[in-house]
Scaffold this motif. Structure first.
Motif, PDB file in Angstrom:
ATOM      1  N   GLN A 230       0.847  -1.189   0.000  1.00 10.00           N
ATOM      2  CA  GLN A 230       0.000   0.000   0.000  1.00 10.00           C
ATOM      3  C   GLN A 230       0.886   1.243   0.000  1.00 10.00           C
ATOM      4  O   GLN A 230       1.718   1.412   0.901  1.00 10.00           O
ATOM      5  N   LEU A 231       0.703   2.072  -1.014  1.00  7.71           N
ATOM      6  CA  LEU A 231       1.543   3.253  -1.178  1.00  7.71           C
ATOM      7  C   LEU A 231       0.722   4.520  -1.014  1.00  7.71           C
ATOM      8  O   LEU A 231      -0.410   4.612  -1.523  1.00  7.71           O
ATOM      9  N   THR A 232       1.301   5.491  -0.331  1.00  4.65           N
ATOM     10  CA  THR A 232       0.659   6.794  -0.141  1.00  4.65           C
ATOM     11  C   THR A 232       1.440   7.841  -0.900  1.00  4.65           C
ATOM     12  O   THR A 232       2.669   7.942  -0.755  1.00  4.65           O
ATOM     13  N   THR A 233       0.749   8.631  -1.716  1.00  4.07           N
ATOM     14  CA  THR A 233       1.383   9.664  -2.535  1.00  4.07           C
ATOM     15  C   THR A 233       0.755  11.020  -2.227  1.00  4.07           C
ATOM     16  O   THR A 233      -0.323  11.097  -1.632  1.00  4.07           O
ATOM     17  N   PRO A 234       1.397  12.104  -2.666  1.00  2.00           N
ATOM     18  CA  PRO A 234       0.821  13.437  -2.460  1.00  2.00           C
ATOM     19  C   PRO A 234      -0.401  13.707  -3.325  1.00  2.00           C
ATOM     20  O   PRO A 234      -1.080  14.712  -3.132  1.00  2.00           O
ATOM     21  N   GLY A 235      -0.673  12.842  -4.302  1.00  2.00           N
ATOM     22  CA  GLY A 235      -1.801  13.055  -5.226  1.00  2.00           C
ATOM     23  C   GLY A 235      -1.341  13.002  -6.670  1.00  2.00           C
ATOM     24  O   GLY A 235      -0.169  12.750  -6.961  1.00  2.00           O
ATOM     25  N   ASP A 236      -2.268  13.226  -7.580  1.00  2.61           N
ATOM     26  CA  ASP A 236      -1.937  13.204  -9.010  1.00  2.61           C
ATOM     27  C   ASP A 236      -1.075  14.417  -9.362  1.00  2.61           C
ATOM     28  O   ASP A 236      -1.199  15.473  -8.739  1.00  2.61           O
ATOM     29  N   PRO A 237      -0.173  14.279 -10.360  1.00  2.00           N
ATOM     30  CA  PRO A 237       0.045  13.111 -11.221  1.00  2.00           C
ATOM     31  C   PRO A 237       0.958  12.039 -10.624  1.00  2.00           C
ATOM     32  O   PRO A 237       1.170  11.003 -11.237  1.00  2.00           O
ATOM     33  N   ILE A 238       1.501  12.294  -9.419  1.00  2.00           N
ATOM     34  CA  ILE A 238       2.434  11.337  -8.834  1.00  2.00           C
ATOM     35  C   ILE A 238       1.781   9.964  -8.642  1.00  2.00           C
ATOM     36  O   ILE A 238       2.408   8.918  -8.867  1.00  2.00           O
ATOM     37  N   THR A 239       0.509   9.952  -8.235  1.00  2.00           N
ATOM     38  CA  THR A 239      -0.172   8.677  -8.003  1.00  2.00           C
ATOM     39  C   THR A 239      -0.121   7.782  -9.237  1.00  2.00           C
ATOM     40  O   THR A 239       0.259   6.604  -9.160  1.00  2.00           O
ATOM     41  N   TRP A 240      -0.487   8.333 -10.389  1.00  2.00           N
ATOM     42  CA  TRP A 240      -0.489   7.529 -11.609  1.00  2.00           C
ATOM     43  C   TRP A 240       0.923   7.250 -12.093  1.00  2.00           C
ATOM     44  O   TRP A 240       1.189   6.209 -12.707  1.00  2.00           O
ATOM     45  N   SER A 241       1.847   8.142 -11.824  1.00  2.00           N
ATOM     46  CA  SER A 241       3.241   7.878 -12.159  1.00  2.00           C
ATOM     47  C   SER A 241       3.744   6.669 -11.379  1.00  2.00           C
ATOM     48  O   SER A 241       4.381   5.757 -11.937  1.00  2.00           O
ATOM     49  N   VAL A 242       3.472   6.642 -10.081  1.00  2.00           N
ATOM     50  CA  VAL A 242       3.876   5.513  -9.235  1.00  2.00           C
ATOM     51  C   VAL A 242       3.271   4.205  -9.751  1.00  2.00           C
ATOM     52  O   VAL A 242       3.953   3.176  -9.863  1.00  2.00           O
ATOM     53  N   ALA A 243       1.982   4.228 -10.066  1.00  2.00           N
ATOM     54  CA  ALA A 243       1.303   3.023 -10.544  1.00  2.00           C
ATOM     55  C   ALA A 243       1.919   2.504 -11.839  1.00  2.00           C
ATOM     56  O   ALA A 243       2.221   1.314 -11.974  1.00  2.00           O
ATOM     57  N   HIS A 244       2.119   3.390 -12.805  1.00  2.00           N
ATOM     58  CA  HIS A 244       2.643   2.967 -14.102  1.00  2.00           C
ATOM     59  C   HIS A 244       4.107   2.542 -14.016  1.00  2.00           C
ATOM     60  O   HIS A 244       4.517   1.557 -14.659  1.00  2.00           O
ATOM     61  N   LEU A 245       4.902   3.257 -13.241  1.00  2.00           N
ATOM     62  CA  LEU A 245       6.304   2.857 -13.082  1.00  2.00           C
ATOM     63  C   LEU A 245       6.403   1.489 -12.420  1.00  2.00           C
ATOM     64  O   LEU A 245       7.232   0.654 -12.800  1.00  2.00           O
ATOM     65  N   ALA A 246       5.546   1.249 -11.420  1.00  2.00           N
ATOM     66  CA  ALA A 246       5.541  -0.059 -10.756  1.00  2.00           C
ATOM     67  C   ALA A 246       5.196  -1.169 -11.738  1.00  2.00           C
ATOM     68  O   ALA A 246       5.751  -2.280 -11.663  1.00  2.00           O
ATOM     69  N   MET A 247       4.312  -0.902 -12.667  1.00  3.30           N
ATOM     70  CA  MET A 247       3.946  -1.906 -13.658  1.00  3.30           C
ATOM     71  C   MET A 247       5.121  -2.248 -14.562  1.00  3.30           C
ATOM     72  O   MET A 247       5.351  -3.410 -14.899  1.00  3.30           O
TER      73      MET A 247
END
Length: 291
Positions: A230-247
């Protein structure tokens, strides 16, 4: 005498027709066997797409295999780490496409090596340093930001100003691909990435957490509960960046699902699955790993 010749001729014709009929029947039998074999082969060994990741932005889709995907994540990750805009990642990806097709090559023209085909003899670093994708990407960005108007100029020309290539107009052909990946991996094109991983790599959460710590520092935090990250981010666009990079790191980490808000991607062996609507996530990004 005449009657005997007619009898012989009739027999010869009958024999010839029988021979033709035999070969026609034999051909039909062979064709049936071949068709059944092909049908069985199709049923037992269906076509499977190549493993890797694809991105779709504004109707344009492009693909990276697993090695390329891992390298692309580093190239974009290093731009984020340096606080550079998405345009910097676009230029770097365009350049790496042209120079190495996003493969970390240990050969090239003269002493050129690595993702960007940098030359030790031209001051880019040692062979060992340049073969480190993080180092190579960092050196590229160091040179990039020194180019006048790099953030507004023509991408092909900016890339050429860094590389001084013998093919000065070759970078432009990769611009659409570079833009699509940079947009997705910096978080500006949500739910645009899908991947396939059939490697059965065991769970390795550190492949993602160590990467994100290097890229985002303390801006992204996480907890690991069994196979759920479970990851906590400051919000978009970082949230989607984290998701896509993890993929794109998924083949190294054993990623099975990624969820952002009420959108989830699920790894599937046989197809690049679309993001689907589910119950809202309990954290900014939730990643489940292979058991």
């Amino acid at each position: 005498m005449s009657s005997q010749r007619r009898g012989t001729t009739s027999f010869s014709r009958w024999s010839g027709l029988a021979t033709v009929a035999f070969f026609v029947a034999l051909a039909a039998i062979i064709a049936t066997i071949v068709t059944r074999m092909a049908s069985n082969q199709t049923q037992t060994t269906p076509f499977l797409p190549e493993q890797g990741c694809q991105v779709t932005v504004d109707g344009f889709t492009t693909f990276l295999n697993q090695e390329q995907a891992a390298n692309a994540s580093i190239i974009v990750g290093e731009s984020i780490r340096r606080g550079l805009p998405a345009r910097a990642a676009t230029i770097a990806l365009v350049t790496a496409y042209q120079e190495s097709d996003l493969h970390n090559l240990d050969y090239g023209d003269r002493d050129s090596i690595g993702l960007f085909q940098q030359r030790p003899s031209q001051g880019w670093g040692t062979v060992e340093e340049i073969m480190d994708p993080w180092y190579a990407a960092g050196k590229f960005y160091e040179a990039l930001v020194k180019v006048p108007d790099w953030d507004t100029g023509v991408i092909n020309d900016v890339a050429q100003a860094v590389q001084l290539s013998g093919h000065p107009d070759a970078y432009a052909q990769h611009e659409t691909k570079g833009r699509a990946w940079a947009s997705a991996l910096t978080g500006y094109s949500p739910a645009s990435v899908s991947c396939i991983d059939r490697s059965e790599t065991p769970a390795a959460a550190s492949e993602i957490t160590d990467f994100l710590a290097r890229v985002y520092g303390e801006a992204v935090t996480w907890t690991l509960d069994g196979l759920t990250l479970q990851l906590t981010t400051p919000g978009d666009p970082i949230t989607w960046s984290v998701a896509h990079l993890a993929m794109l790191r998924g083949a190294l980490a054993g990623v099975e699902t990624v969820q952002v808000a009420d959108m989830m991607w699920i790894n599937a062996d046989g197809e690049y699955t679309m993001w689907q609507t589910v119950e809202p996530a309990v954290a900014s990004v939730v990643i489940t790993l292979r058991g």
